[in-house]
Scaffold this motif. Structure first.
Motif, PDB file in Angstrom:
ATOM      1  N   HIS A   1      -0.790  18.396  74.645  1.00 28.80           N
ATOM      2  CA  HIS A   1       0.073  19.341  75.354  1.00 28.80           C
ATOM      3  C   HIS A   1      -0.716  20.388  76.127  1.00 28.80           C
ATOM      4  CE1 HIS A   1       3.827  17.800  73.683  1.00 28.80           C
ATOM      5  NE2 HIS A   1       3.194  17.668  72.527  1.00 28.80           N
TER       6      HIS A   1
ATOM      7  N   GLU B   1       8.578  25.117  80.122  1.00 27.66           N
ATOM      8  CA  GLU B   1       7.800  23.970  79.664  1.00 27.66           C
ATOM      9  C   GLU B   1       7.833  22.806  80.638  1.00 27.66           C
ATOM     10  OE1 GLU B   1       9.204  22.913  75.825  1.00 27.66           O
ATOM     11  OE2 GLU B   1       8.449  24.719  74.844  1.00 27.66           O
TER      12      GLU B   1
ATOM     13  N   GLU C   1       4.949  19.504  84.157  1.00 28.79           N
ATOM     14  CA  GLU C   1       4.814  19.910  82.762  1.00 28.79           C
ATOM     15  C   GLU C   1       3.530  20.722  82.661  1.00 28.79           C
ATOM     16  OE1 GLU C   1       6.195  16.794  79.762  1.00 28.79           O
ATOM     17  OE2 GLU C   1       5.791  15.570  81.545  1.00 28.79           O
TER      18      GLU C   1
ATOM     19  N   GLU D   1       2.625  24.693  81.267  1.00 30.21           N
ATOM     20  CA  GLU D   1       3.105  25.971  80.752  1.00 30.21           C
ATOM     21  C   GLU D   1       2.632  27.134  81.607  1.00 30.21           C
ATOM     22  OE1 GLU D   1       3.073  28.612  76.615  1.00 30.21           O
ATOM     23  OE2 GLU D   1       2.189  26.594  76.662  1.00 30.21           O
TER      24      GLU D   1
END
Length: 218
Positions: A12, A111, A136, A138
């Motif tokens: 992530h 997000e 995607e 942050e």
């Protein structure tokens, strides 16, 4: 024995960007990310986006998000041709109008976001050439959220925009400039001018009809 291990894990910390082609694919992806929202959804509908949202299944996923308690804000560009469509939306959505605002996109929870980069000029088209970017990131989306808050704060509430556009009402504080001279004298003259010889309107004083040129105002 050795066995193959397939991993579906995602890092992530890495940013991801994908190109989405044609309106059907874009709206199907919007439905998907809206269904996973946990806190907030920003909808940027530009001038014609409201038509596409209502025609697609997106509106159902948006309403489902509302029922889950998700905060949904719309930044739009309302005009006489589209304003009636906003009345069809759930009143729990917050809508603000921004003149000349023509961005289209959806941003969820800082997000994931979808930003249209190309849309057909005709709102009734099928959108085969529509293109959007699925983001995607942050860091990028947090920065985007701050920009959206700025746009939101400078936009006009839907009720005010509608009143000015449809009802011709001014919901801002009334500013009245009387100019020089006595207000009473100006009022008297305007009343006399407003009742001409062809009008059915009459002035009365003490129940009696008074001639327009007499001393009713004196």
């Amino acid at each position: 024995s050795n066995q193959a291990i397939i991993s579906n894990s995602v890092n992530h910390d890495e940013d991801s960007f994908s190109v989405l082609k044609d309106r059907h694919t874009i709206h199907a992806t919007i439905e998907s990310i809206v269904s996973e929202a946990e806190k907030r959804i920003w909808l940027l509908l530009g001038k014609w986006g409201i038509l596409h949202i209502l025609r697609s299944g997106c509106i159902d996923s948006i309403n489902d998000a509302l029922n889950r308690g998700i905060d949904i804000k719309l930044v739009v560009c309302i005009d006489e041709k589209t304003i009636r469509f906003y009345d069809k939306l759930d009143s729990r959505m917050e809508i603000r109008h921004h003149a000349d605002f023509n961005l289209c996109g959806v941003f969820v929870d800082n997000e994931v976001g979808i930003q249209f980069v190309q849309t057909e000029e005709l709102p009734t088209g099928r959108g085969k050439e529509d293109t959007a970017i699925l983001m995607e990131s942050e860091m990028l989306l947090t920065a985007q959220s701050e920009l959206l808050k700025t746009q939101w704060n400078s936009a006009t509430s839907y009720s005010t925009a509608k009143a000015k556009m449809v009802d011709g009402l001014m919901t801002e504080p009334l500013k009245l400039t009387l100019g020089e001279g006595s207000f009473y004298e100006r009022f008297k003259q305007s009343m006399k001018m407003g009742i001409d010889s062809n009008s059915n309107a009459v002035l009365t004083k003490g129940g009696d009809i008074v001639d327009n040129d007499n001393s009713f105002f004196n």
